[in-house]
Write a protein that holds these residues in place. Structure first.
Motif, PDB file in Angstrom:
ATOM      1  N   CYS A   1       0.419   2.819   3.809  1.00 16.81           N
ATOM      2  CA  CYS A   1       0.787   2.325   5.397  1.00 16.81           C
ATOM      3  C   CYS A   1       1.711   1.012   4.949  1.00 16.81           C
ATOM      4  O   CYS A   1       2.286   0.310   5.834  1.00 16.81           O
TER       5      CYS A   1
ATOM      6  N   CYS B   1       0.801  -0.998  -0.108  1.00 17.49           N
ATOM      7  CA  CYS B   1      -0.036   0.084  -0.077  1.00 17.49           C
ATOM      8  C   CYS B   1       0.870   1.358   0.070  1.00 17.49           C
ATOM      9  O   CYS B   1       1.882   1.293   0.738  1.00 17.49           O
TER      10      CYS B   1
ATOM     11  N   GLU C   1      -5.892  -2.661   5.047  1.00 17.36           N
ATOM     12  CA  GLU C   1      -5.852  -1.792   6.404  1.00 17.36           C
ATOM     13  C   GLU C   1      -6.456  -0.528   6.132  1.00 17.36           C
ATOM     14  O   GLU C   1      -7.205  -0.162   6.884  1.00 17.36           O
ATOM     15  N   CYS C   2      -5.993   0.293   5.075  1.00 22.32           N
ATOM     16  CA  CYS C   2      -6.500   1.500   4.913  1.00 22.32           C
ATOM     17  C   CYS C   2      -8.315   1.640   4.552  1.00 22.32           C
ATOM     18  O   CYS C   2      -8.842   2.478   4.642  1.00 22.32           O
TER      19      CYS C   2
ATOM     20  N   CYS D   1      -6.259  -1.554  -0.160  1.00 21.19           N
ATOM     21  CA  CYS D   1      -5.555  -1.739   0.855  1.00 21.19           C
ATOM     22  C   CYS D   1      -6.333  -2.393   2.015  1.00 21.19           C
ATOM     23  O   CYS D   1      -7.436  -1.685   2.370  1.00 21.19           O
TER      24      CYS D   1
HETATM   25 ZN   LIG Z   1      -2.717   0.900   3.620  1.00 21.27          ZN
END
Ligand SMILES: [Zn+2]
Ligand SMILES: [Zn+2]
Length: 272
Positions: free
Chosen positions: A230, A227, A269-270, A267
């Motif tokens: 991150c 990503c 996470e994001c 992503c």
């Molecule tokens: Zn990310």
């Protein structure tokens, strides 16, 4: 290492040498011979009278071996195709094409495959009000032939308005028109096979950097493109792995479009 001046058997009843032979001649100096009297339909048909046994690769391999045995040659080529909804965009049709090259003198099998939306693959149930004219335009009739399935009967290779008109007039309710996917009556498919043949000969012409065996090329991709925000690995392709047709040598290179990061929208996470 050279195939120049040699001949490979190509098992086809559907004129595929038109798409395949020029690439082999140009890149490798390898001639293609189509043995007579082989029945590739015994290994499966698009229209389903004979089911294809096993995977596409197994079917292509059996077909290549059939040609090699008939021609008495240690080199063989075969093509397989499969058509249906696109795996990622199911509202689109897609064709998967595979070409296999077998070299028994080296004990190798070199494979190239491609997924393409460039196909006329379609079917139309002949219900009252069915848009036959639209279907004919969309599928490229009559340069691309059709199949009529009515009752238990299958008529293949329909390639004139006169013939189609006659068959439709006699077709019972529940009949169905389908695109004929055999290469000799489907120029779109023939062109896709030609494209794949050019990729296959490029692969065959590429020697393994470790052992020199022909057929070095990309064998798989690896996910994990990080990503941009991150650095978390995403499901997007990060590397391509090339491998040898004989030894275990592999090398890894970054994806070919130069992209080094995934967008945060892709992503986990994001954008969970
Ligand atoms: Zn990310
Ligand atoms: Zn090798």
């Amino acid at each position: 290492m050279s195939y120049r001046g040699l001949t490979a058997a190509l098992a086809t009843q559907h004129g595929k040498q038109r798409a395949i032979a020029p690439a082999f001649a140009k890149a490798l100096g390898l001639a293609v011979e189509v043995p007579c009297g082989i029945d590739t339909d015994a290994l499966g048909t698009f229209t389903g009278e004979t089911a294809r046994p096993g995977t596409m690769r197994e079917a292509a391999r059996s077909k290549a071996r059939l040609g090699m045995a008939a021609a008495g040659l240690p080199l063989g080529i075969a093509s397989e195709g499969s058509f249906g909804p696109h795996p990622f965009m199911p509202f689109l049709a897609a064709g998967r094409e595979m070409l296999v090259f077998i070299d028994d003198t080296r004990g190798i099998e070199v494979v190239e495959e491609a997924l393409s939306e460039k196909t006329n693959f379609a079917a139309l149930d002949l219900t009252p009000g069915a848009d036959v004219a639209g279907f004919l335009t969309r599928t490229g009739f009559p340069s691309h032939a059709l199949v009529l399935r009515s009752g238990g009967r299958i008529t293949k290779g329909i390639d004139s308005h006169a013939e189609l008109g006659r068959l439709l007039a006699a077709a019972p309710e529940g009949a169905r028109l389908e695109t004929d996917m055999r290469a000799h009556v489907n120029p779109t498919r023939m062109a896709e096979i030609g494209k794949l043949a050019r990729r296959l000969v490029h692969r065959i012409a590429t020697p393994c950097p470790a052992c020199g065996t022909p057929g070095f090329g990309v064998i798989r991709s690896e996910a994990g493109l990080p990503c941009a925000d991150c650095n978390t690995p995403t499901t997007l392709v990060r590397n391509l792995v090339s491998g040898c047709a004989r030894c275990s040598h592999e090398n890894r290179q970054p994806r070919s479009d130069g992209r080094e990061a995934a967008s945060p929208a892709e992503c986990p996470e994001c954008n969970p």
